[in-house]
Structure formats: structure tokens, C-alpha cells
Design a protein around this motif. Sequence first.
Motif, short mmCIF file in Angstrom:
data_model
loop_
_atom_site.label_atom_id
_atom_site.label_comp_id
_atom_site.label_asym_id
_atom_site.label_seq_id
_atom_site.Cartn_x
_atom_site.Cartn_y
_atom_site.Cartn_z
N LEU A 29 65.01 -13.02 -47.11
CA LEU A 29 65.78 -13.17 -45.88
C LEU A 29 66.51 -11.88 -45.49
O LEU A 29 67.02 -11.78 -44.37
CB LEU A 29 66.80 -14.30 -46.03
N LEU A 30 66.53 -10.89 -46.38
CA LEU A 30 67.25 -9.66 -46.07
C LEU A 30 66.54 -8.82 -45.02
O LEU A 30 67.18 -8.12 -44.23
CB LEU A 30 67.46 -8.85 -47.34
N ALA A 31 65.21 -8.86 -44.99
CA ALA A 31 64.47 -8.04 -44.01
C ALA A 31 64.78 -8.45 -42.57
O ALA A 31 65.18 -7.60 -41.76
CB ALA A 31 62.97 -8.10 -44.29
N PRO A 32 64.64 -9.73 -42.20
CA PRO A 32 65.01 -10.09 -40.82
C PRO A 32 66.49 -9.91 -40.54
O PRO A 32 66.87 -9.56 -39.41
CB PRO A 32 64.59 -11.56 -40.69
N LEU A 33 67.32 -10.10 -41.56
CA LEU A 33 68.76 -9.92 -41.34
C LEU A 33 69.09 -8.46 -41.06
O LEU A 33 69.78 -8.14 -40.09
CB LEU A 33 69.54 -10.41 -42.55
N TRP A 211 65.32 -19.24 -40.46
CA TRP A 211 64.42 -19.02 -41.61
C TRP A 211 64.98 -19.81 -42.79
O TRP A 211 66.18 -19.76 -43.05
CB TRP A 211 64.37 -17.55 -42.00
N SER A 212 64.11 -20.49 -43.52
CA SER A 212 64.52 -21.20 -44.73
C SER A 212 63.66 -20.76 -45.90
O SER A 212 62.44 -20.62 -45.75
CB SER A 212 64.38 -22.72 -44.54
N ARG A 213 64.28 -20.55 -47.05
CA ARG A 213 63.55 -20.14 -48.24
C ARG A 213 64.14 -20.85 -49.47
O ARG A 213 65.34 -21.12 -49.53
CB ARG A 213 63.63 -18.62 -48.46
N PRO A 214 63.32 -21.14 -50.47
CA PRO A 214 63.83 -21.74 -51.71
C PRO A 214 64.61 -20.72 -52.53
O PRO A 214 64.32 -19.51 -52.49
CB PRO A 214 62.56 -22.19 -52.44
N ASP A 273 68.04 -21.53 -49.29
CA ASP A 273 68.76 -20.51 -48.52
C ASP A 273 68.34 -20.60 -47.06
O ASP A 273 67.19 -20.92 -46.75
CB ASP A 273 68.45 -19.10 -49.04
N LEU A 274 69.26 -20.27 -46.18
CA LEU A 274 69.01 -20.38 -44.74
C LEU A 274 69.57 -19.15 -44.04
O LEU A 274 70.69 -18.72 -44.34
CB LEU A 274 69.67 -21.65 -44.21
N LEU A 275 68.80 -18.60 -43.14
CA LEU A 275 69.25 -17.53 -42.26
C LEU A 275 69.09 -17.99 -40.83
O LEU A 275 68.01 -18.41 -40.41
CB LEU A 275 68.42 -16.25 -42.48
#
Length: 286
Positions: A29-33, A211-214, A273-275
Motif C-alpha cells: 500500500l505504500l506505492a499508491p500512498l 485498496w485492501s490487502r491482507p 490493511d486498508l488505504l
Amino acid sequence: MSTAGQVRYAAEWLELREPADARARSGELLAPLTAHLAQAPSATGRTVVHDLGCGTGSMGRWLAARLPGPQHWVLHDRDPELLRLAAAGMPDTAADGSPVTVRTRQGDITQLRAADLDGASLVTASALLDLLTADEVDAFATACVRARCPALLALSVVGRVGLDPADPLDTELTAVFNAHQRRVHGNRRLLGPDAADAAARVFRRRGAQVWSRPSPWRLGAGQEALLRRWLTEWVAAAIEQQPELGPRADAYLRRRLRSCAAGRLRAVVHHGDLLALPAEPGGTPV
């Protein structure tokens, strides 16, 4: 106000889980953030991050060193002693050596409104969503969207646990623990394992890209102290929810702790995790 004993207990637990939290958080999630932050620079020339329910500052220590550029962190918690510990433990520099500054704000994060996020570049939280109600999640997401502020929300429980070796009581205890997470606390019904999905729906309904990720904990050899602590409190919560489970659950815990002491027990504790990013023309959430 929390008692000194409660604060010490909370701080010790947060310290114990911090390495597992750091390994589990989704780096994807750090790349899109970071791309969004680069395209929407702060008027002050620094990234202003509001960390909600900061505890001892685990999220700040993890994220500040992974984001480039000057940063100013506003640490929110209701407990002044946890705020003191968090501020003292924050890194001084960002990923590229830029300065990181900190201030604290004591208060009730469930009362957060868009005006409280004036000038914010990012809102973060870790292991927080599942402690909120549906109305509080709605109000939080609405505040972020109205402030056009991204939100990075890590390590929400999702109601799934995998234990190896398996035990006949695993499924029942998981279900009862999840009911405990959804309990009524005072006049508040907590979302527990439904929180991450509920937050994603609210952010999307408010027009954000999501965006959602485990982000699972994977516990075993080398994490016995955390595994023992998590397992003991997991079983205790289930017994609190359904006291008639007590004798069977106590026997279960003894079996599991023996297995842990022998180095045979493995656990995967699932989180999400959610962005959420402010919607932009042509943006496509993943």
C-alpha cells in the motif's frame, strides 16, 4: 483516565506485538500512498500525518522511516502516558534523511471531525477500526473524505485464525471470540471483525478510492512470548463472552500452551490493511 497499572499493561502488550505488527503491515500500500502524497504536496512543504489511537507509537516508527520528505506527526490518544512514550520513541528522520517532528494531542478519537484534520496530508491508525461502531466508522470516513485526506488503516482483525496443529475446539472458540469482538460495550456495539469491510464500503460510498490487502500475523518459533500472550487473551475473551465454555476452554489453553512451550504450535492471525485515497478523475481502485 486510565490507571497507571492499565497503562503499563497496555504499553507492555504494545511493545510485545510491535515486531509482529511491523512484519504484517502491507508494504504494497505504500506505492499508491507515496505517489498520491507526491502529487498533492502540503502547503507547508512537509507531510502532516495524524496517527489516531497511536498507543506507544508503533505505526509512526514503522511508517515515518518509509516515507520520503519532511514530516510532522500529530499523535492522538486519550492516555497522556502513552502519548509521552509515543513521542519519545518516534524517529528523527524520514526515509531520505529529512526531519521528522512530533506533537501530541490528547482526546477522544471517536469525536474526530473534518475540521480536526485541517492541513493534514494523511491519517493513519493501527489495530483501531475493530474497536469502533458502525456510526463511528462512518463519521471517521466522512471526516477524511471531507478533508480530502488519505487514510492508511492497518491491522484490523477480520475474524479468521489458523492454528497448527488443529484442535477440535478451534472453530468454536473462534466463533465465540468473534462474538466478543462484536459485543455491546456501554452503549456502543463494536464492529470487531466486520470493521475493515464496513470501512471500505463507507469510503467507497463517499467517493474515495480504496485498496485492501491482507496483513496476517504469522506466529511460531521465535515469537513464543507473543503467541502465549495472544492465545491466553484470545481464550479469556471467549470465556468472558460465553462463561459456560470455561472448563473446556481452560483445558484447551493448557494443551495449547504445552504445545507452544515445546515449539510445536503455529498460528496465523488474520488482519486486513486498508488505504483510502481521495477520488481523482480517471482513478481506478484495486
